[in-house]
Design a protein around this motif. Sequence first.
Motif, PDB file in Angstrom:
ATOM      1  N   GLY A 170       0.815  -1.203   0.000  1.00 17.45           N
ATOM      2  CA  GLY A 170       0.000   0.000   0.000  1.00 17.45           C
ATOM      3  C   GLY A 170       0.845   1.248   0.000  1.00 17.45           C
ATOM      4  O   GLY A 170       1.844   1.361  -0.720  1.00 17.45           O
ATOM      5  N   ALA A 171       0.477   2.227   0.852  1.00 17.10           N
ATOM      6  CA  ALA A 171       1.137   3.526   0.892  1.00 17.10           C
ATOM      7  C   ALA A 171       2.348   3.476   1.817  1.00 17.10           C
ATOM      8  O   ALA A 171       2.387   4.120   2.859  1.00 17.10           O
ATOM      9  CB  ALA A 171       0.152   4.599   1.349  1.00 17.10           C
ATOM     10  N   VAL A 172       3.348   2.706   1.419  1.00 12.25           N
ATOM     11  CA  VAL A 172       4.576   2.553   2.203  1.00 12.25           C
ATOM     12  C   VAL A 172       5.776   2.646   1.266  1.00 12.25           C
ATOM     13  O   VAL A 172       5.668   2.441   0.062  1.00 12.25           O
ATOM     14  CB  VAL A 172       4.629   1.197   2.955  1.00 12.25           C
ATOM     15  N   GLY A 173       6.937   2.949   1.853  1.00 11.90           N
ATOM     16  CA  GLY A 173       8.164   2.970   1.069  1.00 11.90           C
ATOM     17  C   GLY A 173       8.041   3.857  -0.152  1.00 11.90           C
ATOM     18  O   GLY A 173       7.514   4.973  -0.081  1.00 11.90           O
ATOM     19  N   ALA A 174       8.518   3.372  -1.269  1.00 11.35           N
ATOM     20  CA  ALA A 174       8.436   4.124  -2.519  1.00 11.35           C
ATOM     21  C   ALA A 174       7.005   4.403  -2.927  1.00 11.35           C
ATOM     22  O   ALA A 174       6.742   5.307  -3.723  1.00 11.35           O
ATOM     23  CB  ALA A 174       9.163   3.357  -3.624  1.00 11.35           C
TER      24      ALA A 174
END
Length: 356
Positions: A170-174
């Motif tokens: 999901g909305a993590v890291g890159a």
Amino acid sequence: MSRKKIRELGLKIGQQPTGSNNCITDVKGVHVGHVTLQYPLSTEEDEWACTGVTAILPHERNIFQEKVVATSYVFNGFGKTTGLVQLNELGRLESPIMLTNTFGVPAVTQGTLEYLLERNPEIGESTGTVNIVVGECNDSYLNSIRTMPVKPEHAKEAIQKASTDKAEEGAVGAGTGMVCFGYKGGIGCSSRIVKNEGVVDYTVGCLVLSNFGKTEELENYNRFIQTQTDLEVTDSQTDGSIIIVLATDAPLNERQLQRLAKRCGIGLGRTGSHMSNGSGDIVIAFSTAQTIPHFSVDHKETFSQLREDNTVLNSLFTAAAESTEEAILNSLSCATTTVGRKGRVVNELPYNLLKT
């Protein structure tokens, strides 16, 4: 409340079984690590860091010393990657595969280079240089990309955090600032187990960085997506991009891996993408089946590879298509509503749009 992968919501993609975690780390030895940057940079100008770095390692050992067979395939080349020219020329991966935002590529390249130089003092001295592989997507709708919040130390941190656990999605890291089909996109994973006539099973794992597509394209994906609701969606000014990282433990040479990488385009197309003019649609693929030593006194190398008249190759092609499609949908279903620069909000995909 934590978000769910689409299988947890009752949707099934394809016919092949998934690995135990339905993740790229189901390919034995593959590590994934994230660094997420999400915080205000300036209250006056409403600037935000909404970005990050993701690292994918083919094994836990020294990747420069023990390279793996790898390649890339470019469907549409509107991208700012590093390292793909040599990767395709030599067919060898000797660095972690790093993902970030477009303007973060130089810093991530530097950080990854520093990481490798620290562990390999012979690089640039008693041996040649090293080829760093970095992929990117443009997260400038949510991220203050001109401020370049990604630094070299974030690349090192992502590598150091990498593990064989089930990767965050999901909305993590890159994927922190990415937008897909007008909803929140980002990191998604999936895997497939390929049966080989009772001889040995192979695993194909996929990780995507999704940042592409218009909402109407997803709506045409009527197998699983119902008619649009009145929820506000994001009309990004750019065509977006996707980076697909494909891993397998099947013994393939670099040409066979490129054939496998091409099948990722089938999964991408099934979700509604037509690979827009301004979209970077790129696959980076590698096999963990065998390693290649950097130093050797032998002048010959011996490899095992699948025969191409073996039916298992067709099953691997299917696995690449299925895992790519499901990884993209997981990047949507796992992502949470995200606030970024200028107070912009990108909403998560509503579960009520899914035909469960």
